[in-house]
Motif scaffolding. Structure first.
Motif, PDB file in Angstrom:
ATOM      1  N   SER A  57       4.088  -7.843  -2.026  1.00  0.00           N
ATOM      2  CA  SER A  57       4.260  -6.517  -2.613  1.00  0.00           C
ATOM      3  C   SER A  57       2.908  -5.885  -2.948  1.00  0.00           C
ATOM      4  N   GLU A  58       2.706  -4.656  -2.479  1.00  0.00           N
ATOM      5  CA  GLU A  58       1.462  -3.979  -2.822  1.00  0.00           C
ATOM      6  C   GLU A  58       1.437  -3.620  -4.308  1.00  0.00           C
ATOM      7  N   LYS A  59       2.585  -3.410  -4.919  1.00  0.00           N
ATOM      8  CA  LYS A  59       2.640  -3.138  -6.367  1.00  0.00           C
ATOM      9  C   LYS A  59       2.164  -4.357  -7.152  1.00  0.00           C
ATOM     10  N   LEU A  61       0.011  -6.559  -6.103  1.00  0.00           N
ATOM     11  CA  LEU A  61      -1.444  -6.553  -5.904  1.00  0.00           C
ATOM     12  C   LEU A  61      -2.102  -5.560  -6.849  1.00  0.00           C
ATOM     13  N   GLU A  62      -1.614  -4.328  -6.857  1.00  0.00           N
ATOM     14  CA  GLU A  62      -2.187  -3.296  -7.721  1.00  0.00           C
ATOM     15  C   GLU A  62      -2.111  -3.694  -9.192  1.00  0.00           C
ATOM     16  N   HIS A  78      -5.050   2.906  -1.247  1.00  0.00           N
ATOM     17  CA  HIS A  78      -5.091   1.502  -0.847  1.00  0.00           C
ATOM     18  C   HIS A  78      -6.470   0.880  -1.055  1.00  0.00           C
ATOM     19  N   TRP A  97      -6.546  -2.436   1.499  1.00  0.00           N
ATOM     20  CA  TRP A  97      -5.407  -3.015   2.193  1.00  0.00           C
ATOM     21  C   TRP A  97      -4.615  -1.927   2.902  1.00  0.00           C
ATOM     22  N   ALA A  99      -0.478  -1.083   4.070  1.00  0.00           N
ATOM     23  CA  ALA A  99       0.894  -1.453   3.726  1.00  0.00           C
ATOM     24  C   ALA A  99       1.857  -0.677   4.606  1.00  0.00           C
ATOM     25  N   THR A 104       4.959  -3.191   1.448  1.00  0.00           N
ATOM     26  CA  THR A 104       4.528  -4.574   1.634  1.00  0.00           C
ATOM     27  C   THR A 104       3.181  -4.587   2.360  1.00  0.00           C
ATOM     28  N   ILE A 105       2.337  -5.498   1.958  1.00  0.00           N
ATOM     29  CA  ILE A 105       0.974  -5.593   2.486  1.00  0.00           C
ATOM     30  C   ILE A 105       1.002  -6.041   3.947  1.00  0.00           C
ATOM     31  N   ILE A 108      -5.337  -7.140   4.308  1.00  0.00           N
ATOM     32  CA  ILE A 108      -6.109  -7.049   3.071  1.00  0.00           C
ATOM     33  C   ILE A 108      -7.516  -7.566   3.338  1.00  0.00           C
TER      34      ILE A 108
END
Length: 117
Positions: A57-59, A61-62, A78, A97, A99, A104-105, A108
């Protein structure tokens, strides 16, 4: 690599705000081949790819990075950066990254930069 020259310059110039040292996610990675930091960048990318592999999940990651003090130095949705040190010499790490539409990533990359002005 997904890095463009403009991203490098913005990441390095825009994130020298932290005087508390490197972010925890960096672990023991440090730049020993100034000014390029090629090995440190590769090692940081490996850490990121293990912690946030493709499909993550990119969330997540963030959230993980902003909790460690990373900021968005540009409007690029990103990219997050973290800088530390005292001018005239500083260090920074940036994460860029890609997404998919579901958040979704896909890829990266990490970049470690160090230098003196």
């Amino acid at each position: 690599s997904v890095w463009e020259p403009a991203h490098w310059a913005i990441a390095v110039a825009g994130s020298y705000l932290n005087f508390s040292g490197p972010p925890p996610i960096l672990g023991a990675v440090t730049c020993r081949d100034l000014p390029r930091c090629t090995k440190a960048s590769a090692d940081f990318t490996t850490i990121l790819q293990r912690r946030f592999p493709a499909g993550s999940s990119e969330k997540a990651l963030e959230n993980a990075l902003t909790l460690q003090g990373f900021i968005a130095p540009t409007e690029d949705a990103h990219m997050l950066s973290y800088g530390w040190g005292h001018l005239p010499c500083s260090k920074s790490v940036s994460v860029l990254w890609t997404a998919d539409g579901r958040g979704t990533i896909k890829t990266i990359d990490g970049q470690y930069s160090a230098g003196c002005t």
